[in-house]
Design a protein around this motif. Structure first.
Motif, PDB file in Angstrom:
ATOM      1  N   UNK A   1     -28.460 -13.450  -7.419  1.00  0.00           N
ATOM      2  CA  UNK A   1     -27.537 -12.552  -8.107  1.00  0.00           C
ATOM      3  C   UNK A   1     -26.185 -12.540  -7.402  1.00  0.00           C
ATOM      4  N   UNK A   2     -25.100 -12.452  -8.183  1.00  0.00           N
ATOM      5  CA  UNK A   2     -23.773 -12.372  -7.558  1.00  0.00           C
ATOM      6  C   UNK A   2     -23.681 -11.143  -6.668  1.00  0.00           C
ATOM      7  N   UNK A   3     -22.971 -11.296  -5.556  1.00  0.00           N
ATOM      8  CA  UNK A   3     -22.796 -10.161  -4.657  1.00  0.00           C
ATOM      9  C   UNK A   3     -21.917  -9.106  -5.337  1.00  0.00           C
ATOM     10  N   UNK A   4     -22.380  -7.849  -5.372  1.00  0.00           N
ATOM     11  CA  UNK A   4     -21.579  -6.808  -6.016  1.00  0.00           C
ATOM     12  C   UNK A   4     -20.296  -6.537  -5.236  1.00  0.00           C
ATOM     13  N   UNK A   5     -19.231  -6.252  -5.961  1.00  0.00           N
ATOM     14  CA  UNK A   5     -17.954  -5.924  -5.339  1.00  0.00           C
ATOM     15  C   UNK A   5     -17.770  -4.417  -5.362  1.00  0.00           C
TER      16      UNK A   5
ATOM     17  N   UNK B   1     -12.297   2.539  -7.414  1.00  0.00           N
ATOM     18  CA  UNK B   1     -12.235   3.824  -8.114  1.00  0.00           C
ATOM     19  C   UNK B   1     -13.317   4.776  -7.610  1.00  0.00           C
ATOM     20  N   UNK B   2     -14.514   4.233  -7.307  1.00  0.00           N
ATOM     21  CA  UNK B   2     -15.568   5.080  -6.745  1.00  0.00           C
ATOM     22  C   UNK B   2     -15.213   5.504  -5.326  1.00  0.00           C
ATOM     23  N   UNK B   3     -14.608   4.590  -4.573  1.00  0.00           N
ATOM     24  CA  UNK B   3     -14.213   4.922  -3.210  1.00  0.00           C
ATOM     25  C   UNK B   3     -13.175   6.043  -3.212  1.00  0.00           C
ATOM     26  N   UNK B   4     -12.179   5.934  -4.082  1.00  0.00           N
ATOM     27  CA  UNK B   4     -11.147   6.968  -4.171  1.00  0.00           C
ATOM     28  C   UNK B   4     -11.740   8.306  -4.585  1.00  0.00           C
TER      29      UNK B   4
ATOM     30  N   UNK C   1      -8.948  -1.538   0.798  1.00  0.00           N
ATOM     31  CA  UNK C   1      -8.539  -1.878  -0.576  1.00  0.00           C
ATOM     32  C   UNK C   1      -8.620  -3.372  -0.840  1.00  0.00           C
ATOM     33  N   UNK C   2      -8.421  -4.188   0.190  1.00  0.00           N
ATOM     34  CA  UNK C   2      -8.471  -5.633   0.004  1.00  0.00           C
ATOM     35  C   UNK C   2      -9.887  -6.159  -0.165  1.00  0.00           C
ATOM     36  N   UNK C   3     -10.878  -5.334   0.133  1.00  0.00           N
ATOM     37  CA  UNK C   3     -12.274  -5.742  -0.023  1.00  0.00           C
ATOM     38  C   UNK C   3     -12.932  -5.071  -1.223  1.00  0.00           C
ATOM     39  N   UNK C   4     -12.147  -4.386  -2.047  1.00  0.00           N
ATOM     40  CA  UNK C   4     -12.692  -3.693  -3.215  1.00  0.00           C
ATOM     41  C   UNK C   4     -11.995  -4.194  -4.476  1.00  0.00           C
TER      42      UNK C   4
ATOM     43  N   UNK D   1     -15.850   3.725   4.426  1.00  0.00           N
ATOM     44  CA  UNK D   1     -15.673   4.104   3.019  1.00  0.00           C
ATOM     45  C   UNK D   1     -16.072   3.008   2.037  1.00  0.00           C
ATOM     46  N   UNK D   2     -16.105   1.755   2.465  1.00  0.00           N
ATOM     47  CA  UNK D   2     -16.464   0.675   1.547  1.00  0.00           C
ATOM     48  C   UNK D   2     -17.877   0.879   1.009  1.00  0.00           C
ATOM     49  N   UNK D   3     -18.725   1.567   1.778  1.00  0.00           N
ATOM     50  CA  UNK D   3     -20.099   1.828   1.343  1.00  0.00           C
ATOM     51  C   UNK D   3     -20.163   2.793   0.173  1.00  0.00           C
ATOM     52  N   UNK D   4     -19.050   3.468  -0.121  1.00  0.00           N
ATOM     53  CA  UNK D   4     -19.019   4.421  -1.226  1.00  0.00           C
ATOM     54  C   UNK D   4     -18.602   3.778  -2.539  1.00  0.00           C
ATOM     55  N   UNK D   5     -18.409   2.464  -2.526  1.00  0.00           N
ATOM     56  CA  UNK D   5     -17.900   1.781  -3.710  1.00  0.00           C
ATOM     57  C   UNK D   5     -18.955   1.238  -4.635  1.00  0.00           C
ATOM     58  N   UNK D   6     -20.195   1.649  -4.448  1.00  0.00           N
ATOM     59  CA  UNK D   6     -21.276   1.156  -5.287  1.00  0.00           C
ATOM     60  C   UNK D   6     -21.821   2.283  -6.156  1.00  0.00           C
ATOM     61  N   UNK D   7     -22.499   1.906  -7.208  1.00  0.00           N
ATOM     62  CA  UNK D   7     -22.883   2.876  -8.245  1.00  0.00           C
ATOM     63  C   UNK D   7     -23.705   4.027  -7.675  1.00  0.00           C
ATOM     64  N   UNK D   8     -24.693   3.714  -6.863  1.00  0.00           N
ATOM     65  CA  UNK D   8     -25.569   4.771  -6.352  1.00  0.00           C
ATOM     66  C   UNK D   8     -24.953   5.392  -5.102  1.00  0.00           C
TER      67      UNK D   8
END
Length: 217
Positions: free
Chosen positions: A99-103, A107-110, A138-141, A201-208
């Motif tokens: 599966x492609x790695x999720x990015x 918007x979730x991070x903010x 921001x450059x990794x999201x 904060x990058x860990x907050x960028x996923x759906x769950x």
């Protein structure tokens, strides 16, 4: 683990969601190695083979780069009996491979990180260390919000933003940790509901939403 009888599995639901024409189209996709098969009409296909393509359809809908390959590793046809068994037991191994790695979603991070929300509201009109730490996030999201977190600074230039962003990627700079943000902009992280649950904060960028026991102070 997928059960031997796939009728009650998510894969079966995926298979049943396809029309005969769509399944045939999937069957015409290249299948590597010993999983290559001649594809008879679906109505004449042995049950074991139907189960194989059910898995292939399952992986196709999940967005796998190689649905046939994923199906090969997911299921084995044993002793030419048409019996399909799940392999491996842990589907996460296959998800990592196929599966492609999720990015992370900016918007979730903010939405979840008060530090990121603050610099976005100020459009980057903050100290350089604070801005640089946020830029590494921001450059990794996605989508890229680096400009939205930068152009409010009085000395902003597109050239510097472009050069700084390029540097992050060329030097493989990792996203800033929460401790780093707290060190350059105090008294904000204390309001975060995820304090001591996530490290960046990058860990907050996923759906769950991350959940876990907070570390003791």
């Amino acid at each position: 683990m997928m059960p031997d009888n796939l009728d009650d599995s998510p894969a079966a639901e995926t298979y049943n969601a396809f029309t005969v024409e769509q399944i045939k189209a999937l069957c015409e996709m290249d299948i590597p190695g010993n999983c290559r098969r001649d594809t008879p009409p679906m109505e004449n296909m042995p049950e074991g083979q139907r189960q194989f393509y059910r898995l292939k359809a399952y992986w196709a809908l999940r967005g796998a780069d190689d649905p046939g390959g994923a199906a090969c590793f997911h299921g084995m046809v044993l002793n030419n009996t048409g019996t399909l068994r799940s392999n491996p037991e842990n589907l996460r191994d296959l998800e990592e491979i196929f599966l492609p790695k999720p990015t992370p979603s900016i918007k979730l991070i903010l939405k979840r990180c008060p530090q990121m929300a603050m610099i976005h509201a100020l459009r980057g009109d903050v100290s350089e260390p604070y801005w640089w730490a946020v830029l590494s996030i921001t450059e990794h999201a996605s989508p890229k919000f680096s400009r939205e977190c930068s152009d409010g600074y009085a000395g902003f230039t597109e050239k510097e933003l472009s050069e700084r962003a390029a540097r992050i990627h060329s030097e493989k700079t990792k996203p800033a940790l929460c401790d780093r943000l707290d060190s350059v902009n105090r008294n904000v992280c204390s309001t975060c509901k995820f304090k001591r649950i996530v490290r960046t904060p990058i860990a907050l960028g996923f759906e769950h939403e991350p959940r876990g026991r907070k570390e003791s102070l």
